[in-house]
Design a protein around this motif. Structure first.
Motif, PDB file in Angstrom:
ATOM      1  N   ILE A  82       0.848  -1.195   0.000  1.00  0.00           N
ATOM      2  CA  ILE A  82       0.000   0.000   0.000  1.00  0.00           C
ATOM      3  C   ILE A  82       0.885   1.248   0.000  1.00  0.00           C
ATOM      4  O   ILE A  82       1.759   1.397   0.856  1.00  0.00           O
ATOM      5  CB  ILE A  82      -0.942   0.020   1.223  1.00  0.00           C
ATOM      6  N   ILE A  83       0.642   2.127  -0.980  1.00  0.00           N
ATOM      7  CA  ILE A  83       1.402   3.382  -1.033  1.00  0.00           C
ATOM      8  C   ILE A  83       0.535   4.571  -0.631  1.00  0.00           C
ATOM      9  O   ILE A  83       1.058   5.592  -0.209  1.00  0.00           O
ATOM     10  CB  ILE A  83       2.052   3.614  -2.414  1.00  0.00           C
ATOM     11  N   LEU A  84      -0.789   4.435  -0.773  1.00  0.00           N
ATOM     12  CA  LEU A  84      -1.715   5.479  -0.330  1.00  0.00           C
ATOM     13  C   LEU A  84      -2.954   4.818   0.268  1.00  0.00           C
ATOM     14  O   LEU A  84      -3.604   4.013  -0.399  1.00  0.00           O
ATOM     15  CB  LEU A  84      -2.148   6.384  -1.490  1.00  0.00           C
ATOM     16  N   THR A  85      -3.282   5.184   1.491  1.00  0.00           N
ATOM     17  CA  THR A  85      -4.505   4.700   2.123  1.00  0.00           C
ATOM     18  C   THR A  85      -5.672   5.587   1.703  1.00  0.00           C
ATOM     19  O   THR A  85      -5.480   6.635   1.081  1.00  0.00           O
ATOM     20  CB  THR A  85      -4.380   4.738   3.649  1.00  0.00           C
ATOM     21  N   ASP A  86      -6.869   5.182   2.089  1.00  0.00           N
ATOM     22  CA  ASP A  86      -8.053   5.979   1.785  1.00  0.00           C
ATOM     23  C   ASP A  86      -7.915   7.394   2.345  1.00  0.00           C
ATOM     24  O   ASP A  86      -8.189   8.374   1.650  1.00  0.00           O
ATOM     25  CB  ASP A  86      -9.299   5.291   2.372  1.00  0.00           C
ATOM     26  N   GLN A  87      -7.468   7.506   3.587  1.00  0.00           N
ATOM     27  CA  GLN A  87      -7.306   8.818   4.223  1.00  0.00           C
ATOM     28  C   GLN A  87      -6.264   9.667   3.493  1.00  0.00           C
ATOM     29  O   GLN A  87      -6.454  10.870   3.296  1.00  0.00           O
ATOM     30  CB  GLN A  87      -6.922   8.639   5.704  1.00  0.00           C
ATOM     31  N   GLU A  88      -5.177   9.041   3.070  1.00  0.00           N
ATOM     32  CA  GLU A  88      -4.134   9.772   2.343  1.00  0.00           C
ATOM     33  C   GLU A  88      -4.636  10.229   0.966  1.00  0.00           C
ATOM     34  O   GLU A  88      -4.318  11.333   0.520  1.00  0.00           O
ATOM     35  CB  GLU A  88      -2.888   8.897   2.188  1.00  0.00           C
ATOM     36  N   ILE A  89      -5.438   9.392   0.305  1.00  0.00           N
ATOM     37  CA  ILE A  89      -6.007   9.779  -0.992  1.00  0.00           C
ATOM     38  C   ILE A  89      -6.931  10.983  -0.805  1.00  0.00           C
ATOM     39  O   ILE A  89      -6.890  11.932  -1.589  1.00  0.00           O
ATOM     40  CB  ILE A  89      -6.744   8.595  -1.652  1.00  0.00           C
ATOM     41  N   LYS A  90      -7.739  10.968   0.251  1.00  0.00           N
ATOM     42  CA  LYS A  90      -8.624  12.112   0.525  1.00  0.00           C
ATOM     43  C   LYS A  90      -7.802  13.373   0.777  1.00  0.00           C
ATOM     44  O   LYS A  90      -8.149  14.456   0.280  1.00  0.00           O
ATOM     45  CB  LYS A  90      -9.523  11.809   1.723  1.00  0.00           C
ATOM     46  N   HIS A  91      -6.731  13.259   1.535  1.00  0.00           N
ATOM     47  CA  HIS A  91      -5.869  14.411   1.826  1.00  0.00           C
ATOM     48  C   HIS A  91      -5.223  14.942   0.538  1.00  0.00           C
ATOM     49  O   HIS A  91      -5.213  16.158   0.293  1.00  0.00           O
ATOM     50  CB  HIS A  91      -4.794  14.012   2.844  1.00  0.00           C
ATOM     51  N   LYS A  92      -4.693  14.043  -0.293  1.00  0.00           N
ATOM     52  CA  LYS A  92      -4.042  14.461  -1.542  1.00  0.00           C
ATOM     53  C   LYS A  92      -5.064  15.105  -2.487  1.00  0.00           C
ATOM     54  O   LYS A  92      -4.757  16.075  -3.169  1.00  0.00           O
ATOM     55  CB  LYS A  92      -3.377  13.262  -2.223  1.00  0.00           C
ATOM     56  N   THR A  93      -6.279  14.556  -2.520  1.00  0.00           N
ATOM     57  CA  THR A  93      -7.333  15.114  -3.367  1.00  0.00           C
ATOM     58  C   THR A  93      -7.664  16.535  -2.933  1.00  0.00           C
ATOM     59  O   THR A  93      -7.789  17.440  -3.767  1.00  0.00           O
ATOM     60  CB  THR A  93      -8.588  14.217  -3.307  1.00  0.00           C
ATOM     61  N   LYS A  94      -7.792  16.741  -1.638  1.00  0.00           N
ATOM     62  CA  LYS A  94      -8.090  18.081  -1.117  1.00  0.00           C
ATOM     63  C   LYS A  94      -6.957  19.055  -1.441  1.00  0.00           C
ATOM     64  O   LYS A  94      -7.202  20.192  -1.860  1.00  0.00           O
ATOM     65  CB  LYS A  94      -8.310  18.021   0.400  1.00  0.00           C
TER      66      LYS A  94
END
Length: 166
Positions: free
Chosen positions: A5-17
């Motif tokens: 795993i390189i990006l978790t759900d929470q990290e994807i949400k943060h990067k999207t924001k």
């Protein structure tokens, strides 16, 4: 093959924001922008960015799905909206992973046939293995991977989105 795993759900949400804020800063003088997502995961990522943009700005967002034949990218590209609908507007071309740059460069070429105010690109994962001179203006994460490794992104409505390296 194992999943790293390189990006978790929470990290994807943060990067999207974060990408949404960068887009807003870049297009702050515009009334509307077109988010053109490459089908299918690039479009899902565009929808996520659109949702964030709507929560932080008053920009009018136009979503556009871009269909590129990834096996034969030189074939005609189809978009869900007409060229007149994105002409003379700011446009962000969005995909989930920038690997060799083939898909992105052919999609960029398609949009260059129409006058645009500004044209930027955004990806969630930039793999740094480009064979074409294309770059992501906005990116979630950059990875230096081997050519044998593969990045996969999964967007799940149940909050289980992630990106992994295999």
């Amino acid at each position: 093959m194992s999943k790293n795993i390189i990006l978790t759900d929470q990290e994807i949400k943060h990067k999207t924001k974060r990408i949404a804020y960068q887009i807003y800063e870049t297009f702050i003088d515009e009334e509307e922008v077109v988010l053109a997502g490459i089908a299918s995961k690039g479009y899902v990522f565009a929808e996520k960015i659109a949702s964030e943009l709507k929560s932080i700005s008053d920009l009018k967002i136009i979503l556009c799905e871009v269909h590129v034949d990834k096996l034969n990218p030189q074939l005609a590209i189809q978009t869900s909206i007409s060229a007149e609908e994105y002409a003379n507007k700011g446009l962000i071309l969005i995909d989930d992973v920038l690997n060799s740059g083939t898909t992105l460069i052919y999609a960029v070429k398609h949009f260059l046939d129409v006058p645009l105010k500004k044209f930027k690109t955004a990806v969630l994962v930039d793999r740094n293995h480009k064979k074409y001179p294309v770059k992501a203006d906005f990116k979630g994460i950059s990875l230096s991977t081997s050519l044998l490794e593969h990045v996969q992104v999964e967007f799940d409505l149940d909050g289980n989105s992630n990106a992994w390296l295999s």
